[in-house]
Enzyme design. Structure first.
Site, short mmCIF file in Angstrom:
data_model
loop_
_atom_site.label_atom_id
_atom_site.label_comp_id
_atom_site.label_asym_id
_atom_site.label_seq_id
_atom_site.Cartn_x
_atom_site.Cartn_y
_atom_site.Cartn_z
N TYR A 156 0.76 -1.15 0.08
CA TYR A 156 0.15 -0.18 0.03
C TYR A 156 0.78 1.14 -0.06
CZ TYR A 156 -4.09 -3.05 0.93
OH TYR A 156 -4.76 -3.95 0.74
N ARG A 197 -4.11 -18.01 8.70
CA ARG A 197 -4.53 -19.25 9.01
C ARG A 197 -4.07 -20.01 10.22
NH1 ARG A 197 -4.14 -23.33 4.48
NH2 ARG A 197 -6.30 -23.86 5.32
N GLY A 238 -8.94 -13.52 11.26
CA GLY A 238 -9.59 -12.83 10.21
C GLY A 238 -10.75 -13.68 9.80
N ARG A 239 -10.44 -14.39 8.86
CA ARG A 239 -11.59 -15.18 8.24
C ARG A 239 -12.12 -16.04 9.28
NH1 ARG A 239 -8.11 -17.12 3.15
NH2 ARG A 239 -6.41 -16.91 4.84
N CYS A 254 -11.77 -20.30 1.10
CA CYS A 254 -12.09 -20.15 0.04
C CYS A 254 -12.04 -18.68 -0.50
CB CYS A 254 -13.53 -20.87 -0.31
SG CYS A 254 -14.59 -19.89 0.51
N CYS A 258 -15.61 -13.61 1.14
CA CYS A 258 -14.95 -12.31 1.75
C CYS A 258 -14.20 -11.53 0.52
CB CYS A 258 -14.17 -12.85 2.81
SG CYS A 258 -12.77 -14.27 2.40
N CYS A 292 -19.05 -14.03 4.20
CA CYS A 292 -18.56 -15.56 4.50
C CYS A 292 -19.23 -16.26 3.93
CB CYS A 292 -18.36 -15.39 5.94
SG CYS A 292 -17.62 -17.28 6.27
N GLU A 303 -30.02 -39.21 3.78
CA GLU A 303 -28.69 -39.36 2.73
C GLU A 303 -28.49 -40.59 2.20
OE1 GLU A 303 -25.71 -38.97 0.60
OE2 GLU A 303 -26.77 -37.09 1.18
N ASN A 323 -20.59 -33.14 -1.87
CA ASN A 323 -19.25 -33.05 -2.51
C ASN A 323 -18.10 -32.51 -1.73
OD1 ASN A 323 -20.11 -33.93 -5.16
ND2 ASN A 323 -20.97 -32.10 -5.43
#
Length: 682
Positions: free
Chosen positions: A199, A336, A358-359, A385, A389, A401, A451, A459
């Site tokens: 930045y 992470r 964060g995520r 993924c 976000c 999210c 199911e 998946n």
């Protein structure tokens, strides 16, 4: 009734005494004069959608940050606000200085900070001097991008305009004004954005970008002068005891203009290297910064600053450790860090002082409280993924999210109370079916899930087979845990017929039967498999294989196979990989595009497979026929909706819903979001 607002999770028995497994994560830490109750901070993330047109926080933003404080985070760091809204004119949210409406900023912020303080949390305002050469194109308009020097823009074929010294001084003054207003508004400190990620302040600090010959260019001290004047001005206006944190990237990871390095890649650093980064850290602390929020990368290598699932967990730890060894202020570590065992070890061995999430706090705002109560299994995992976000920030100027439909929409998506409990049949145990069952049970309905396979997840199960997609499997386990705790009856290995539905006495029926891989004949079909069959190890693809389809599934399957020693070729009909995936975060897409050839995968775009016989795949490309030897062919050419049961019932059931891939093949985010929408209003 199980409904408990947005802070819903199921506590253990109140008589049970819990052993605090990660006790060091719940000890206080001090940044400057401010004591934080635990070692968890909410990392700053793009605030788009959380502000109003007067530069203040809107109700959505107030609810969003307050929810993370309610969930236990010791420190909330807001997304970026612009201290200056004149030099770099663009439509960015929030502005704490007099350019906009400081009274309105203070009024809306005060409402937020008071609510956050009620939960014992602290809150810092992130302030930015500008984006410079990395300005988002949609926010640039007709104005020329600015930078320290006339250098190329990151995204556009434009040359940036150098800032004048007067403009630099104006931006510095705006930091002082903004921090002063932030203090009035009840913020406990500020974080400066940033000598980080390339930045504007970072562009001044990096010699590749800064070609000035005045007092703001040349030596490292001169290149850091901008950042020094910022902290000195804030301390002058707000007092020496007002904490000022700096977002700081130790190393740039730049190979060349718009070219970033991959993990493990040997390259010549064109940006800031580690030696200069450590010296910069020492200098910045000596200038008065009270903590360093540390990572690595720039927008030229932005998968480092916004790590996809292809990055290892805790990737910043070694860099934070280096910084920690040369400074005497707290170091914050994100990247992470959602594995509590890893986080606890990082605090214990002195890697860092604060864990930034964060995520993970988008995915589960109650992460900290759940961990404190000893129930890790109830923490909804982030799957990295970045579709909800970063992907939505880029495409739609809104942070959300993928796995948590309530993130940044807390008030409008609050669980709706049930007036009459309904018995609801859900057919399909993928993410759509599981999310629908979860929400219905929380609201007080009586869902029952069927199911046909032996486990929940749909998946997610083949998709989570690669090691870098392990969090997909964690999400499937989370759904299993939640449905069990919510006492939702789950019937596995159970196929459902039209008669089963009609004779079951249900008030409503949800069909979430998913999708099936598209298949076609190539000749020797005994050695033609679907990606799911190979990922689940139902089929052995041999030493050499060809993946037909260069979408997300094809590229990830090819990458995983190459990482395990297979010789892989991708054949894609379009002229580039992942041409139709979206909204895929550019950091994920850009990294995967580079990882595929980096791991030795051969890529043939603009190519079509003609047939497969005797271990040879015939491929047409550029008017020629190529012969590609391979032991197998893997089909990754998309999925088709499995909506047969819905079609059989659509004229029989008044309250009938079709969800997930069964309605329209898409991604995890839309399957979960659509299921939440329907289940929360049923």
């Amino acid at each position: 009734m199980l409904l408990d607002g947005a802070l819903f999770f199921i506590y253990n028995s109140p008589m049970e005494v819990l052993h605090l497994k990660y006790e060091n994560l719940f000890t206080p830490v001090t940044i400057g004069s401010v004591t934080i109750k635990n070692r968890f901070a909410m990392a700053p993330m793009g605030p788009l959608g959380l502000a109003d047109d007067q530069g203040g926080f809107n109700q959505r933003g107030i609810d969003y940050y307050t929810e993370r404080a309610r969930g236990g985070a010791g420190l909330i760091i807001t997304g970026v606000t612009f201290s200056d809204c004149q030099v770099e004119t663009q439509s960015m949210p929030n502005c704490p200085n007099s350019t906009y409406n400081p009274v309105h900023f203070i009024r809306t912020s005060r409402e937020m900070t008071e609510r956050i303080h009620a939960y014992g949390s602290k809150i810092f305002l992130m302030m930015s001097g500008g984006f410079g050469r990395v300005t988002i194109p949609t926010n640039l308009g007709e104005f020329p991008p600015v930078a320290p020097s006339p250098i190329p823009h990151r995204w556009l074929d434009k040359t940036c305009r150098p800032l004048t010294v007067d403009e630099i001084h104006s931006i510095v003054r705006s930091f002082g004004d903004g921090a002063y207003n932030a203090k009035r508004a009840g913020f406990d400190g500020v974080e400066i954005h940033a000598v980080h990620e390339g930045y504007l302040l970072d562009q001044f600090a990096i010699s590749m970008f800064n070609q000035r010959t005045d007092e703001y260019g040349g030596s490292l001290e001169n290149r850091l002068r901008f950042a020094r004047e910022v902290v000195e001005t804030i301390k002058e206006r707000c007092g020496s005891d007002f904490p000022v944190v700096l977002r700081f990237s130790l190393k740039s990871m730049i190979k060349d203009w718009r070219e970033g390095a991959l993990p493990g890649e040997v390259f010549e650093e064109k940006g800031r290297d580690i030696a200069e980064g450590l010296e910069a850290a020492r200098l910045l602390v000596s200038y008065g910064y009270d903590a360093l929020d540390t990572d690595v990368g720039t927008y030229d290598a932005w998968w480092w600053n916004h790590p996809p699932m292809y990055m290892e967990k805790g990737l910043y730890r070694p860099y934070c450790k280096m910084v920690k060894e040369v400074v005497d202020v707290p170091v914050l570590c994100a990247g992470r860090m959602d594995d509590p065992k890893m986080a606890s070890a990082a605090i214990a061995d002195g890697t860092c002082d604060v864990i930034s999430l964060g995520r993970p706090l988008l995915a589960d705002p109650d992460y900290v409280n759940k961990l404190r109560c000893g129930d890790e299994a109830q923490i909804r995992p982030c799957i990295s993924c970045q579709e909800g976000c970063m992907g939505r920030v880029q495409e739609y100027s809104m942070i959300n999210c993928a796995v948590n439909p309530q993130a940044a929409r807390e008030r409008v998506t609050a669980y709706n109370p049930v007036c009459r409990s309904k018995k609801v049949m859900i057919v399909g145990g993928g993410v759509a079916g599981c999310e629908a069952a979860r929400v219905l049970a929380i609201r007080g309905h009586r869902p029952e899930l069927f199911e046909m396979n032996g486990q929940l997840g749909g998946n997610l199960i083949p998709g989570g087979a690669p090691e870098f997609k392990a969090d997909d499997l964690a999400l499937a386990r989370w759904y299993e845990t939640m449905l069990e705790k919510l006492h939702v009856p789950v019937h596995l290995k159970t196929a459902v017929s039209r008669e089963d539905v009609l004779n079951g006495g249900y008030d409503a029926v949800i069909i979430a039967t998913g999708s099936t891989p598209k298949q076609f004949s190539l000749g020797d079909d005994a050695h033609v498999y679907t990606a799911a069959q190979v990922l689940l190890k139902e089929k052995d693809c041999g030493e050499k294989t060809v993946v037909l389809g260069g979408g997300l599934v094809g590229c990830e399957t090819a990458l995983w196979l190459a990482q395990h020693g297979h010789e892989v070729t991708i054949v894609e009909a379009l002229d580039k990989l992942m041409a139709v995936n979206g909204p895929l975060c550019h950091a994920n897409k850009d990294m995967l595009e580079r990882l595929v050839p980096y791991t030795g995968v051969r890529v043939l775009t603009g190519a079509m497979a003609d047939g497969y016989k005797d271990g040879i795949l015939s491929v047409r490309k550029d008017g020629q026929t190529l012969r590609v030897p391979c032991d197998s062919v893997i089909l990754a050419v998309g999925y088709k909706e499995n909506n047969r049961l819905y079609d059989e019932l659509k004229f029989d059931i008044p309250e009938l819903y079709l969800l997930g891939d069964a309605r329209q093949v898409s991604n995890i985010m839309y399957a979960i979001w659509d299921a939440f929408e329907v289940a929360n209003h049923l």
